[in-house]
Design a protein around this motif. Structure first.
Motif, mmCIF file in Angstrom:
data_model
loop_
_atom_site.group_PDB
_atom_site.id
_atom_site.type_symbol
_atom_site.label_atom_id
_atom_site.label_comp_id
_atom_site.label_asym_id
_atom_site.label_seq_id
_atom_site.Cartn_x
_atom_site.Cartn_y
_atom_site.Cartn_z
ATOM 1 N N ALA A 1 0.824 -1.212 0.000
ATOM 2 C CA ALA A 1 0.000 0.000 0.000
ATOM 3 C C ALA A 1 0.857 1.260 0.000
ATOM 4 C CB ALA A 1 -0.942 -0.007 1.202
ATOM 5 N N TYR A 2 1.903 1.264 0.816
ATOM 6 C CA TYR A 2 2.807 2.414 0.847
ATOM 7 C C TYR A 2 3.507 2.556 -0.500
ATOM 8 C CZ TYR A 2 6.666 5.459 2.274
ATOM 9 O OH TYR A 2 7.579 6.492 2.360
ATOM 10 N N ALA A 3 3.946 1.442 -1.065
ATOM 11 C CA ALA A 3 4.632 1.485 -2.359
ATOM 12 C C ALA A 3 3.718 2.038 -3.451
ATOM 13 C CB ALA A 3 5.117 0.092 -2.740
ATOM 14 N N GLU A 4 2.430 1.722 -3.373
ATOM 15 C CA GLU A 4 1.481 2.246 -4.359
ATOM 16 C C GLU A 4 1.393 3.767 -4.271
ATOM 17 O OE1 GLU A 4 -2.229 0.373 -3.683
ATOM 18 O OE2 GLU A 4 -1.533 -1.636 -4.246
ATOM 19 N N ARG A 5 1.362 4.308 -3.051
ATOM 20 C CA ARG A 5 1.296 5.759 -2.899
ATOM 21 C C ARG A 5 2.560 6.403 -3.452
ATOM 22 N NH1 ARG A 5 -2.483 3.301 -1.126
ATOM 23 N NH2 ARG A 5 -4.129 4.092 0.238
ATOM 24 N N ARG A 6 3.687 5.807 -3.144
ATOM 25 C CA ARG A 6 4.942 6.384 -3.628
ATOM 26 C C ARG A 6 5.012 6.334 -5.153
ATOM 27 N NH1 ARG A 6 11.018 6.087 -1.284
ATOM 28 N NH2 ARG A 6 12.089 6.801 -3.157
ATOM 29 N N ALA A 7 4.612 5.224 -5.727
ATOM 30 C CA ALA A 7 4.627 5.109 -7.193
ATOM 31 C C ALA A 7 3.707 6.154 -7.822
ATOM 32 C CB ALA A 7 4.205 3.704 -7.610
ATOM 33 N N GLY A 8 2.559 6.400 -7.180
ATOM 34 C CA GLY A 8 1.653 7.414 -7.697
ATOM 35 C C GLY A 8 2.261 8.803 -7.652
ATOM 36 N N CYS A 9 2.981 9.100 -6.582
ATOM 37 C CA CYS A 9 3.660 10.394 -6.470
ATOM 38 C C CYS A 9 4.744 10.528 -7.537
ATOM 39 C CB CYS A 9 4.264 10.555 -5.083
ATOM 40 S SG CYS A 9 3.036 10.725 -3.766
ATOM 41 N N LEU B 1 4.273 16.013 -14.459
ATOM 42 C CA LEU B 1 4.463 17.464 -14.321
ATOM 43 C C LEU B 1 5.846 17.914 -14.750
ATOM 44 C CD1 LEU B 1 2.659 17.969 -10.894
ATOM 45 C CD2 LEU B 1 1.822 18.623 -13.156
ATOM 46 N N CYS B 2 6.663 16.943 -15.221
ATOM 47 C CA CYS B 2 8.012 17.246 -15.728
ATOM 48 C C CYS B 2 8.912 17.851 -14.656
ATOM 49 C CB CYS B 2 7.945 18.165 -16.949
ATOM 50 S SG CYS B 2 7.015 17.479 -18.344
ATOM 51 N N VAL B 3 8.825 17.312 -13.433
ATOM 52 C CA VAL B 3 9.723 17.718 -12.354
ATOM 53 C C VAL B 3 10.392 16.472 -11.795
ATOM 54 C CG1 VAL B 3 8.431 19.798 -11.748
ATOM 55 C CG2 VAL B 3 7.838 17.621 -10.658
ATOM 56 N N GLY B 4 11.540 16.674 -11.162
ATOM 57 C CA GLY B 4 12.247 15.535 -10.588
ATOM 58 C C GLY B 4 11.495 14.909 -9.438
ATOM 59 N N ALA C 1 -0.980 23.160 -11.589
ATOM 60 C CA ALA C 1 -0.332 21.851 -11.766
ATOM 61 C C ALA C 1 -1.371 20.736 -11.801
ATOM 62 C CB ALA C 1 0.674 21.609 -10.634
ATOM 63 N N LEU C 2 -2.376 20.820 -10.930
ATOM 64 C CA LEU C 2 -3.410 19.785 -10.905
ATOM 65 C C LEU C 2 -4.202 19.762 -12.205
ATOM 66 C CD1 LEU C 2 -4.751 20.162 -7.246
ATOM 67 C CD2 LEU C 2 -3.176 18.430 -8.134
ATOM 68 N N GLU C 3 -4.408 20.916 -12.801
ATOM 69 C CA GLU C 3 -5.131 20.970 -14.073
ATOM 70 C C GLU C 3 -4.359 20.292 -15.189
ATOM 71 O OE1 GLU C 3 -6.197 24.930 -15.055
ATOM 72 O OE2 GLU C 3 -7.601 25.172 -13.387
ATOM 73 N N ARG C 4 -3.028 20.314 -15.080
ATOM 74 C CA ARG C 4 -2.196 19.709 -16.126
ATOM 75 C C ARG C 4 -2.120 18.197 -16.017
ATOM 76 N NH1 ARG C 4 1.605 23.602 -14.556
ATOM 77 N NH2 ARG C 4 3.163 22.000 -14.078
ATOM 78 N N PRO D 1 -5.150 13.800 -6.132
ATOM 79 C CA PRO D 1 -5.130 13.883 -4.665
ATOM 80 C C PRO D 1 -3.763 13.565 -4.068
ATOM 81 C CG PRO D 1 -6.393 11.974 -5.400
ATOM 82 C CD PRO D 1 -6.130 12.812 -6.603
ATOM 83 N N LEU D 2 -3.007 12.675 -4.689
ATOM 84 C CA LEU D 2 -1.668 12.360 -4.180
ATOM 85 C C LEU D 2 -0.752 13.570 -4.308
ATOM 86 C CD1 LEU D 2 -1.119 8.790 -5.704
ATOM 87 C CD2 LEU D 2 -2.079 9.401 -3.480
ATOM 88 N N VAL D 3 -0.777 14.204 -5.478
ATOM 89 C CA VAL D 3 0.042 15.389 -5.691
ATOM 90 C C VAL D 3 -0.396 16.509 -4.756
ATOM 91 C CG1 VAL D 3 0.616 17.210 -7.353
ATOM 92 C CG2 VAL D 3 0.578 14.804 -8.085
#
Length: 347
Positions: free
Chosen positions: A185-193, A200-203, A216-219, A227-229
């Motif tokens: 479950a934690y890994a899923e959240r991290r992968a989503g982030c 968003l083309c950021v590191g 950013a959310l609109e993009r 929601p994760l972002v």
């Protein structure tokens, strides 16, 4: 922005010259785990977490992988850190191991590097994709302070956090709901982030300014990532806000920021649970200044900021709410910022 609890994971350590690692814990049944240090290899790829002994064994592996000359050792552990409570018991175990081995083998590790090696042990050996905050807290925190850690470059500073001097207390409510970050479950959240950062083309999401969050959310093309972002960007902003308030001497005003963090963890990051939500709601209803879950979620603990005069009443209200809901009685105790890992000479 973590702080170190006064609870400890203590290790008694002795060097061995035969390449054997012997691990024993007074808190775990099953006797001694014996391993060859030159045969250690990551467990994460196989899905086998290896139990508690994987954490100190992983530290030995990580030190050796970094080219450090570490051989065998006898390590006996005794811990008062609640396990599965979201209070970084695994990081305490790792850092205690690393500090002992650093001393036994004269490795000369500074605290930040030691913490990074412990994180590598948990990531690559145990197979849990955690960040470095817990290990840095265990290694670097100081008494009476919270640690402001920027994981982008690992810069840190100690922020004075002496609540008692201001007539306040920070309570921990251990819901006794056990969680495991190794279940995916934690890994899923991290992968989503990480996917959100790529979109968003950021590191990392650390690079998304709070004032540009709406744009950013609109993009973001995938609605599931929004929601994760939103949680990560607003949580970073909340850390900055807490520091601003503390530096302005407005410590009581951090309460609503804590509560906002819980709402975000509950609604956007979706890592809370019914028991954590009840602990926060009951504490706030009883007069707490603010409250939020802490740790990786899916159980564990909440922290509650209270006036000193209200501490007992708030703790009683939380226990009463749990009893009414027919939940297991929570453990409630005060969190007093303590020192990070260090050698304690035997008397």
């Amino acid at each position: 922005m973590p702080l170190a609890l006064p609870h400890t994971c203590a290790v008694q350590a002795a060097r061995r010259d035969d390449g054997v690692l012997r691990l024993h814990s007074s808190d775990v049944r099953g006797g001694v785990t014996e391993l060859r240090v030159d045969k250690l290899g990551p467990l994460g790829a196989t899905g086998d977490r290896g139990g508690w002994a994987a954490y100190p064994a992983g530290v030995v592996w990580a030190l050796r992988e970094a080219g450090l000359q570490v051989g065998g050792a006898d390590l006996h552990f005794e811990s008062t850190v609640p396990t599965g409570a979201g209070l970084s018991s695994s990081a305490a175990l790792e850092v205690a191991t690393a500090v002992a081995l650093d001393d036994l083998y004269g490795l000369g590790l500074d605290a930040p590097r030691l913490a990074r090696l412990c994180q590598r042990a948990e990531n690559e050996f145990v197979g849990v994709p955690c960040g470095v905050m817990d290990q840095m807290a265990s290694a670097c925190c100081t008494r009476g302070h919270a640690l402001h850690l920027d994981t982008r470059d690992l810069t840190q500073r100690q922020v004075p956090f002496d609540l008692a001097a201001q007539g306040m207390r920070l309570l921990v409510v251990d819901t006794r709901v056990k969680h495991s970050l190794g279940d995916g479950a934690y890994a899923e959240r991290r992968a989503g982030c990480e996917a959100g950062a790529v979109a968003l083309c950021v590191g990392t999401l650390r690079e998304v300014p709070h004032e540009e969050l709406a744009a950013a959310l609109e993009r973001l093309g995938e609605a599931r990532l929004r929601p994760l972002v939103r949680h990560v960007v607003t949580e970073n902003h909340r850390v900055s806000e807490v520091i601003r308030l503390l530096e302005a001497g407005r410590t009581r005003d951090i309460g609503p920021v804590l509560s906002a963090g819980h709402a975000s963890l509950r609604d956007d990051f979706a890592v809370s649970c019914a028991e954590l939500d009840l602990a926060v709601e009951a504490a706030e209803a009883a007069g707490a200044l603010g409250a939020r879950m802490t740790g990786g979620g899916f159980g564990g603990s909440a922290i509650v900021l209270v006036e000193e005069a209200d501490a007992a009443a708030v703790a009683a209200a939380v226990r009463e709410a749990f009893a009414k809901a027919e939940y297991r009685e929570p453990r409630v105790f005060e969190a007093v910022p303590g020192d990070g890992a260090r050698r304690i000479p035997l008397s």
